[in-house]
Design an enzyme around this catalytic site. Structure first.
Site, PDB file in Angstrom:
ATOM      1  N   LYS A  66       4.640  13.157  17.590  1.00  0.00           N
ATOM      2  CA  LYS A  66       3.823  14.273  17.121  1.00  0.00           C
ATOM      3  C   LYS A  66       2.404  14.086  17.657  1.00  0.00           C
ATOM      4  CE  LYS A  66       2.314  16.907  13.127  1.00  0.00           C
ATOM      5  NZ  LYS A  66       0.971  17.105  13.739  1.00  0.00           N
ATOM      6  N   ASP A  68      -1.603  15.140  18.048  1.00  0.00           N
ATOM      7  CA  ASP A  68      -2.649  15.661  17.167  1.00  0.00           C
ATOM      8  C   ASP A  68      -3.748  16.277  18.021  1.00  0.00           C
ATOM      9  OD1 ASP A  68      -4.121  16.262  14.959  1.00  0.00           O
ATOM     10  OD2 ASP A  68      -4.799  14.219  14.569  1.00  0.00           O
ATOM     11  N   GLU A 208       0.589   9.673  14.442  1.00  0.00           N
ATOM     12  CA  GLU A 208       0.553  10.603  13.317  1.00  0.00           C
ATOM     13  C   GLU A 208       1.931  10.843  12.729  1.00  0.00           C
ATOM     14  OE1 GLU A 208      -1.259  14.984  12.091  1.00  0.00           O
ATOM     15  OE2 GLU A 208      -0.783  14.550  14.168  1.00  0.00           O
TER      16      GLU A 208
END
Length: 348
Positions: A66, A68, A208
């Site tokens: 993921k 960010d 994250e």
């Protein structure tokens, strides 16, 4: 593109030896009745990941890191390149390195879906570094440090492929953006692993979280569950409705007062007093002081030394959990979201 798919999949659009055809999205010019191309859309609403507490299980799920940053769509056409934010704002000139690299992608027309990020020394995406490279919230600087992590392909050489399964879209994407690249446009690589184990490793490395995607799903706009996000630390957007003053803190901000969306209203979810540095607190204080009002946007109970502001600013907040009475626990300020990022407020 001679690289075969990693796993067997249905042919992209039928017989591989037949001309590629796909359904028109709007009426074609009768004078071009034999034209086998889809009109290129001006914009496609993004597919959004649904937040879950644990990774899904099953062979249909594939995983990615993921990232960010800012969600972007890179539109490549013979007439030029456009870089659009999640909300449809044109930020082409703000990412010169991504723009230059997009012009070198070996395709006539394409729409790439991905995330603009700035990586730290350990190769992790850092939202604060990205914001600083752009001049902060509302800043107008260009970012030469930002790179684009491409994770989907929505339009390819004159054909809308959003109705095609993810595994085939990824096969085409890898032909345009090969794995392992070091340029300003890079591939967000798929990871074949057990979701629980991958999440644990991601969290141990300070990432994250991870994204799970259904290999067999078409590209559907909205938050429909084809993509799922699992975070190591929760991070969401909350409206700033005021702050408590302090003479001992950066910018005189003792604690931000925050609200989330509940239906059509806002509801108080507590505050955050950590995560600021001198620069970010000073910039934030300046923007809040332009929005001061006489009373809070929601009921916050009795607060000493509180200053209230119109809920126009959205703060990205990391937090570990919720208290039993609906307040953020172990919260930390990460930065302000830009309105052009079209970030949703957290809904309770």
């Amino acid at each position: 593109m001679t690289k075969p798919p990693r796993k067997p999949s249905q042919p992209l659009l039928g017989d591989v030896d037949a001309p590629i055809r796909s359904r028109a999205r709007r009426r074609r010019d009768p004078a071009q009745s034999q034209l086998l191309l889809d009109p290129m859309p001006a914009r496609i609403e993004p597919c959004l990941a649904l937040l879950k507490s644990r990774p899904p299980k099953g062979p249909q799920w594939t995983f990615e890191v993921k990232w960010d940053g800012y969600r972007l769509a890179v539109h490549i056409e013979p007439s030029g390149v456009r870089i659009l934010t999640r909300g449809g704002h044109d930020w082409t000139e703000r990412f010169p390195a991504i723009l230059a690299e997009a012009k070198r992608v070996p395709v006539s027309t394409a729409i790439l879906d991905g995330e603009a990020v700035v990586l730290d020394a350990q190769g992790r995406s850092d939202f604060g570094m990205l914001q600083q490279s752009l001049g902060g919230r509302g800043g107008k600087r260009t970012s030469r440090d930002a790179i684009f992590m491409a994770f989907d392909l929505l339009y390819f050489d004159g054909h809308d492929i959003t109705g095609t399964e993810l595994v085939s879209r990824r096969h085409l994407l890898e032909g345009l953006v090969p794995p392992g690249g070091e340029e300003a446009i890079r591939l967000s690589e798929e990871i074949d692993a057990d979701g629980e184990k991958l999440l644990r490793i991601a969290c141990e490395h300070g990432l994250e979280g991870i994204i799970a995607k259904d290999r067999n799903s078409p590209y559907r706009s909205g938050r429909l569950g084809d993509w799922v996000k699992i975070k190591c630390v929760q991070s969401d957007g909350f409206a700033i409705i005021g702050y408590e003053k302090s003479t001992a803190s950066f910018g005189g901000i003792g604690r931000l007062l925050l609200a989330a969306r509940k239906g059509n209203d806002l509801v108080f979810v507590g505050g955050v007093g950590t995560g600021f540095n001198e620069r970010s607190a000073g910039e934030l204080r300046q923007q809040m002081d332009e929005l001061i009002v006489g009373k809070p946007a929601v009921d916050i109970g009795r607060k000493r030394n509180a200053v209230f502001v119109r809920p126009k600013l959205v703060a990205e907040i990391e937090y570990r959990a919720w208290t039993h009475d609906g307040k953020l626990r172990h919260a930390s300020y990460k930065g302000l979201r830009d309105p052009a990022d079209h970030s949703d407020l957290y809904e309770v």
